[in-house]
Design a protein around this motif. Sequence first.
Motif, mmCIF file in Angstrom:
data_model
loop_
_atom_site.group_PDB
_atom_site.id
_atom_site.type_symbol
_atom_site.label_atom_id
_atom_site.label_comp_id
_atom_site.label_asym_id
_atom_site.label_seq_id
_atom_site.Cartn_x
_atom_site.Cartn_y
_atom_site.Cartn_z
ATOM 1 N N UNK A 60 52.664 57.838 37.506
ATOM 2 C CA UNK A 60 53.395 57.029 36.535
ATOM 3 C C UNK A 60 52.588 55.807 36.119
ATOM 4 N N UNK A 61 51.992 55.110 37.097
ATOM 5 C CA UNK A 61 51.196 53.928 36.773
ATOM 6 C C UNK A 61 49.940 54.294 35.986
ATOM 7 N N UNK A 62 49.322 55.412 36.299
ATOM 8 C CA UNK A 62 48.121 55.810 35.557
ATOM 9 C C UNK A 62 48.465 56.174 34.115
ATOM 10 N N UNK A 63 49.658 56.709 33.902
ATOM 11 C CA UNK A 63 50.044 57.111 32.544
ATOM 12 C C UNK A 63 50.580 55.948 31.721
ATOM 13 N N UNK A 64 51.366 55.059 32.327
ATOM 14 C CA UNK A 64 52.061 54.036 31.551
ATOM 15 C C UNK A 64 51.630 52.604 31.854
ATOM 16 N N UNK A 65 51.338 52.284 33.094
ATOM 17 C CA UNK A 65 51.036 50.906 33.487
ATOM 18 C C UNK A 65 49.592 50.785 33.965
ATOM 19 N N UNK A 66 48.657 51.247 33.199
ATOM 20 C CA UNK A 66 47.254 51.289 33.631
ATOM 21 C C UNK A 66 46.522 50.022 33.205
ATOM 22 N N UNK A 67 46.976 48.867 33.701
ATOM 23 C CA UNK A 67 46.336 47.596 33.376
ATOM 24 C C UNK A 67 45.070 47.467 34.218
ATOM 25 N N UNK A 68 43.945 47.210 33.557
ATOM 26 C CA UNK A 68 42.650 47.042 34.229
ATOM 27 C C UNK A 68 42.310 48.234 35.143
ATOM 28 N N UNK A 69 42.779 49.409 34.784
ATOM 29 C CA UNK A 69 42.529 50.653 35.532
ATOM 30 C C UNK A 69 43.103 50.623 36.948
ATOM 31 N N UNK A 70 44.074 49.756 37.207
ATOM 32 C CA UNK A 70 44.692 49.718 38.526
ATOM 33 C C UNK A 70 45.501 50.981 38.801
ATOM 34 N N UNK A 103 47.460 49.103 45.201
ATOM 35 C CA UNK A 103 47.069 49.213 43.791
ATOM 36 C C UNK A 103 48.278 49.488 42.899
ATOM 37 N N UNK A 104 49.235 50.273 43.389
ATOM 38 C CA UNK A 104 50.445 50.538 42.601
ATOM 39 C C UNK A 104 51.263 49.272 42.407
ATOM 40 N N UNK A 105 51.378 48.480 43.452
ATOM 41 C CA UNK A 105 52.117 47.218 43.333
ATOM 42 C C UNK A 105 51.415 46.297 42.337
ATOM 43 N N UNK A 106 50.097 46.201 42.439
ATOM 44 C CA UNK A 106 49.341 45.334 41.527
ATOM 45 C C UNK A 106 49.473 45.818 40.081
ATOM 46 N N UNK A 107 49.382 47.130 39.865
ATOM 47 C CA UNK A 107 49.486 47.671 38.505
ATOM 48 C C UNK A 107 50.882 47.447 37.937
ATOM 49 N N UNK A 108 51.905 47.649 38.746
ATOM 50 C CA UNK A 108 53.275 47.472 38.262
ATOM 51 C C UNK A 108 53.571 46.009 37.946
#
Length: 135
Positions: A60-70, A103-108
């Motif tokens: 989910x994070x890679x598809x929608x919340x991929x800030x700075x490739x986190x 990394x998921x927490x940081x990306x979210x």
Amino acid sequence: MENSEQSRNTFFTHTYAPPYQPLNEEPRRNPGLILHQQETTVVVQASVAPIRDHLVWSIFNAAYFNVCCLGLLALVFSVKSRDRKVVGDISGSISYGATARSFNIAATVASVLLIALFIGLVASGVVNVHRYGGF
């Protein structure tokens, strides 16, 4: 009644005679046969919490919340955690799973903050979305 049963037995006996003899009512026992008892020990381990690899959250994070490739980094570590779990390396799987969770927490958090910042800038009028063809 007995005549029909006898003819039935005669019919089967004459058409097909098995090459073996029927067993007597009581089986013969071999006095030289020694039976050994075998003991089996079953070890039941205490139920351990399943190892979390956070794969769905990473996708989910890679598809929608991929800030700075986190989100992509979280996905990579989630897959590594799952691979380690399949191989049987429990400590490696837990380590990669913890890194994926970080990394998921940081990306979210970064994505939610950027979305909140954008909504705040649009609401305050600093960014005019009508000029850019939005809304």
